[in-house]
Structure formats: C-alpha cells, structure tokens
Design a protein around this motif. Structure first.
Motif, PDB file in Angstrom:
ATOM      1  N   LYS A   1      51.291 -55.257 -29.670  1.00 28.56           N
ATOM      2  CA  LYS A   1      52.956 -55.488 -29.678  1.00 28.56           C
ATOM      3  C   LYS A   1      53.372 -55.831 -31.060  1.00 28.56           C
ATOM      4  CE  LYS A   1      53.519 -57.112 -25.140  1.00 28.56           C
ATOM      5  NZ  LYS A   1      54.181 -58.312 -24.091  1.00 28.56           N
TER       6      LYS A   1
ATOM      7  N   ALA B   1      55.923 -52.607 -13.556  1.00 31.46           N
ATOM      8  CA  ALA B   1      57.161 -52.044 -14.139  1.00 31.46           C
ATOM      9  C   ALA B   1      58.254 -51.772 -12.966  1.00 31.46           C
ATOM     10  CB  ALA B   1      57.146 -50.868 -15.008  1.00 31.46           C
TER      11      ALA B   1
ATOM     12  N   HIS C   1      61.079 -53.042 -12.335  1.00 30.50           N
ATOM     13  CA  HIS C   1      62.315 -52.952 -12.928  1.00 30.50           C
ATOM     14  C   HIS C   1      62.706 -51.873 -13.251  1.00 30.50           C
ATOM     15  CE1 HIS C   1      60.717 -52.294 -16.799  1.00 30.50           C
ATOM     16  NE2 HIS C   1      59.838 -53.300 -16.665  1.00 30.50           N
TER      17      HIS C   1
ATOM     18  N   GLU D   1      53.407 -55.229 -19.342  1.00 28.07           N
ATOM     19  CA  GLU D   1      53.232 -56.247 -20.105  1.00 28.07           C
ATOM     20  C   GLU D   1      54.592 -55.911 -21.344  1.00 28.07           C
ATOM     21  OE1 GLU D   1      51.116 -58.591 -20.670  1.00 28.07           O
ATOM     22  OE2 GLU D   1      50.036 -57.821 -18.874  1.00 28.07           O
ATOM     23  N   LEU D   2      55.210 -55.127 -21.085  1.00 30.00           N
ATOM     24  CA  LEU D   2      56.409 -54.518 -21.973  1.00 30.00           C
ATOM     25  C   LEU D   2      57.889 -55.233 -21.123  1.00 30.00           C
ATOM     26  CD1 LEU D   2      55.625 -50.947 -22.971  1.00 30.00           C
ATOM     27  CD2 LEU D   2      55.501 -53.045 -24.438  1.00 30.00           C
ATOM     28  N   SER D   3      58.541 -55.767 -21.920  1.00 26.37           N
ATOM     29  CA  SER D   3      59.901 -56.128 -21.545  1.00 26.37           C
ATOM     30  C   SER D   3      60.892 -54.922 -20.865  1.00 26.37           C
ATOM     31  CB  SER D   3      60.728 -56.694 -22.647  1.00 26.37           C
ATOM     32  OG  SER D   3      61.133 -55.818 -23.483  1.00 26.37           O
ATOM     33  N   PRO D   4      61.785 -54.879 -19.972  1.00 26.17           N
ATOM     34  CA  PRO D   4      62.331 -53.836 -19.876  1.00 26.17           C
ATOM     35  C   PRO D   4      62.740 -52.839 -20.816  1.00 26.17           C
ATOM     36  CG  PRO D   4      62.968 -55.624 -18.208  1.00 26.17           C
ATOM     37  CD  PRO D   4      61.960 -56.116 -19.041  1.00 26.17           C
ATOM     38  N   HIS D   5      63.309 -53.651 -21.824  1.00 22.84           N
ATOM     39  CA  HIS D   5      63.632 -52.866 -23.051  1.00 22.84           C
ATOM     40  C   HIS D   5      62.822 -52.137 -23.758  1.00 22.84           C
ATOM     41  CE1 HIS D   5      66.186 -52.338 -26.732  1.00 22.84           C
ATOM     42  NE2 HIS D   5      65.011 -52.544 -27.455  1.00 22.84           N
ATOM     43  N   ASP D   6      61.739 -52.817 -23.990  1.00 26.66           N
ATOM     44  CA  ASP D   6      60.721 -52.219 -24.868  1.00 26.66           C
ATOM     45  C   ASP D   6      59.728 -51.002 -23.938  1.00 26.66           C
ATOM     46  OD1 ASP D   6      60.924 -53.700 -27.092  1.00 26.66           O
ATOM     47  OD2 ASP D   6      59.967 -55.476 -26.419  1.00 26.66           O
ATOM     48  N   PHE D   7      59.888 -51.416 -22.655  1.00 17.52           N
ATOM     49  CA  PHE D   7      59.161 -50.102 -21.718  1.00 17.52           C
ATOM     50  C   PHE D   7      60.312 -49.068 -21.991  1.00 17.52           C
ATOM     51  CE2 PHE D   7      59.355 -47.713 -17.611  1.00 17.52           C
ATOM     52  CZ  PHE D   7      57.735 -47.608 -17.606  1.00 17.52           C
TER      53      PHE D   7
END
Length: 364
Positions: free
Chosen positions: A171, A258, A260, A216-222
């Motif tokens: 990250k 994921a 979301h 492991e990633l936020s929705p934004h970062d995914f």
C-alpha cells in the motif's frame, strides 16, 4: 489443436453462460490439495513447485479429487499456483510452507530487475502441457478450469515478499508511487492475458481470476488500482481469442472481500461469473447483480469442520438463498466455498458437502 474426448458433463459451462440448470454444478477452490491423503503422499516425495512444473505430476494431482468424488463434482481445476506469474517475470518464489520471495520489490527502481518481455510459452509452457495432458486424461468426465492471480494480488505478493496482515509495503507503493504502481499492475495484467489465452489454447474450458486480496483495498482504491486491470484482462483475453479464431470460454472473477464492487463488476467488467465470499447473503448478491452474471459460492470453508448437521443446514440455507429472487428455480449459480478449502478438513465431510449440494440445489 489437440482433439479432446467429448465432454459428458457440461453443467458448469451451462451455468457459467447463465443458463438454467437442473441443479447447481459444484466444485471446490483448492480441491486438489492438502486435505487429501493421496495429495500428501505425493507431496512428501516432491517439492511444491516441482509438481507445478512437471506436467505428469500436476495432471495426477488435478485428477485426484475427480477420482475420489466421481459423479459428485462437476469441474476440475488445473493444479498450479498464482505465483507462477511472478516467476515468469524473473522473481524467485519459494514455498516453505507458505510463499516467500527472497528478493521482493522494495522501490519502483526494482521493477527494472523484472523480465522485460515474458514469453509465456517458454516460461509457463509446463502449465499448458499439464492442461493438455489433464484434459485428455479426464476423458470428458468434467470440464477443466484454468486460472491466474489478479494483478493487485500478485503485486502485493511481489512487494510484501509473501503473505501479509497489514499490506503496509504494497500500500505504500499505491499511495507514494501511484503512477509507477499502475504501470506495474498493467504490466502484470498483460502477462495474465497471455497466460490465460495460452491456457485456453491448451484446453482450458473456463478461466478464473483470483483477486484474493481485493478486500484489503478501500472501495476507492479498488476502483482506482484493481478494477482497471481486471477489465484489462477480460477485454484482452476476449480480443486475443477472437483474433486467433479460438472460441471464447466463460470467465469467472473471484474478488474476495470486494462485495461492495459486485454491481460494477456485474455491469461492465467483462466476466460471466462472479465468485462470492461468505460475507454476503446469496439473495443480496442476486439483487445486486440483477441477472447480468452467474454467481459462484459461497459457504464458509470452516463449516466443513462443524460436522454433518452443520454442513447440511448451511448448504440448505445457501441453496435457498441463491434461489431467492429467481422464481424459486435453480438459476445461474455454481456451488462452491467462499474461499479455498483448508488442509485439516476430513475428505468424507467434503463428500457430504457435495452430496448436500446435489440434494438441495435441485430443490428437494
């Protein structure tokens, strides 16, 4: 092209294409693995990557669960590992017992150490040979699945040097070197495309992309880092197969954690099937994807330790959940676990899981 025996059980492929099936096809992620005594016996004689790189051994292990659960299991998946792509890029990967990279990527300058152009036939031809041999050895009993790791998941391994609880190193790259990270992710994605196309040419009848660390990633970062590469893979595979006049095969994406993103993935990611982990109700997933894709999943693998009553109750509930919103009929759904099977499971309890899927997914 090799002439393969005619397929006798196409349940998986029909479900993956969104067709209604008489019951849900079922297979298990990591079904050729350490919970099987026959796998452990062979593994005692051979190193992990030796098996991956020896087509005869990879074929034998792929066939083990098909033999044991003949008539109960509807797909085979080639025995290999997602980390063969970092190896093809020139990185050393050890398995002791989990994966470790003696020389991980520490800064973007280290990307120069990677192989510039990956010839997948040269670097990963052993996987293609194993697929062709396995497809012949299956004698049409069930379809054969090929797979690769997703770019973000592979990127994380290549930078962390193994598994991680915090993903701090990977990250750090995303947040400190976003453009360099995107470039490396795309480079990995290009190798994934060539690898998957090669697997279809070798005989794979369905492809699965494993984004094990998607959650492991936020929705934004995914959406920023992972999703574009997943789209790149599906689009690239379809384009290259068309260019070579090779029939398209269904593609599954399993982006663990994921949930979301299910709506976006169903809408335009280019996959036929979306795999679900156990952290979403099947009926909720059905509502989100609105019939645009088939679904796969999603029993918690640890239920397999809970005894027969727990397994039966959970399978029954899972089947009912996947039927909800679909007029009570078995629709486009592939039964599976919500992640890979773990080593301590009793093979007889796996058999019971498969039998329960047969019973309850048919609506009995």
């Amino acid at each position: 092209m090799t002439q393969f025996p005619p397929l006798r059980n196409d349940l998986l492929l029909r479900a993956a294409r969104g067709e209604k099936t008489e019951r849900a096809p079922v297979w298990i992620m990591r079904q050729a693995g350490r919970y099987l005594p026959e796998f452990r016996a062979l593994r005692a004689e051979h190193a992990f990557f030796e098996i991956c790189q020896t087509p005869e051994l990879a074929t034998e292990i792929t066939l083990q669960p098909i033999r044991r659960y003949s008539g109960l299991i509807d797909a085979s998946i080639i025995f290999s590992d997602i980390l063969v792509i970092p190896q093809a890029l020139g990185m050393e990967v050890l398995m002791n017992p989990g994966p470790s990279f003696p020389d991980p990527l520490s800064t973007p300058a280290d990307v120069d150490k990677l192989r510039q152009n990956v010839d997948v036939d040269k670097e990963l031809g052993y996987v293609f040979k194993a697929i062709t041999q396995t497809r012949i050895a299956l004698k049409g009993e069930v379809p054969l699945i090929g797979f690769c790791g997703a770019p973000w998941t592979l990127f994380a391994y290549m930078i962390e040097g193994g598994g991680s609880k915090t993903f701090t190193k990977a990250k750090t790259w995303l947040f400190k070197y976003p453009e360099e990270s995107k470039a490396l992710l795309l480079r990995i994605a290009d190798v994934c495309v060539d690898f998957l196309v090669g697997q279809v040419k070798a005989g794979a009848q369905l492809l699965q992309v494993f984004d094990s660390w998607a959650g492991e990633l936020s929705p934004h970062d995914f959406a920023l880092f992972s999703l574009p590469t997943l789209n790149h893979i599906s689009k690239g595979v379809h384009e290259k197969l068309r260019q070579q006049n090779i029939p398209l095969v269904p593609m599954t994406l399993f982006a663990k954690g994921a949930n979301h993103a299910l709506g976006d993935l169903a809408k335009d990611a280019g996959y036929d099937v979306l795999g679900l982990d156990w952290c979403i109700e099947p009926s909720a997933a059905r509502e989100i994807v609105k019939g645009k894709v088939a679904l796969q999943g999603n029993m918690d693998p640890n239920v397999l330790y809970g005894g027969r009553e727990a397994i039966e109750t959970t399978v029954k509930r899972m089947c009912e959940g996947f039927r909800q919103g679909n007029n009570g009929e078995v629709g486009a759904w592939i039964a599976n676990l919500g992640h890979g099977i773990t080593p301590g499971v009793d093979p007889e309890d796996v058999k019971w899981f498969l039998e329960c899927v047969h019973k309850y997914s048919a609506g009995h």
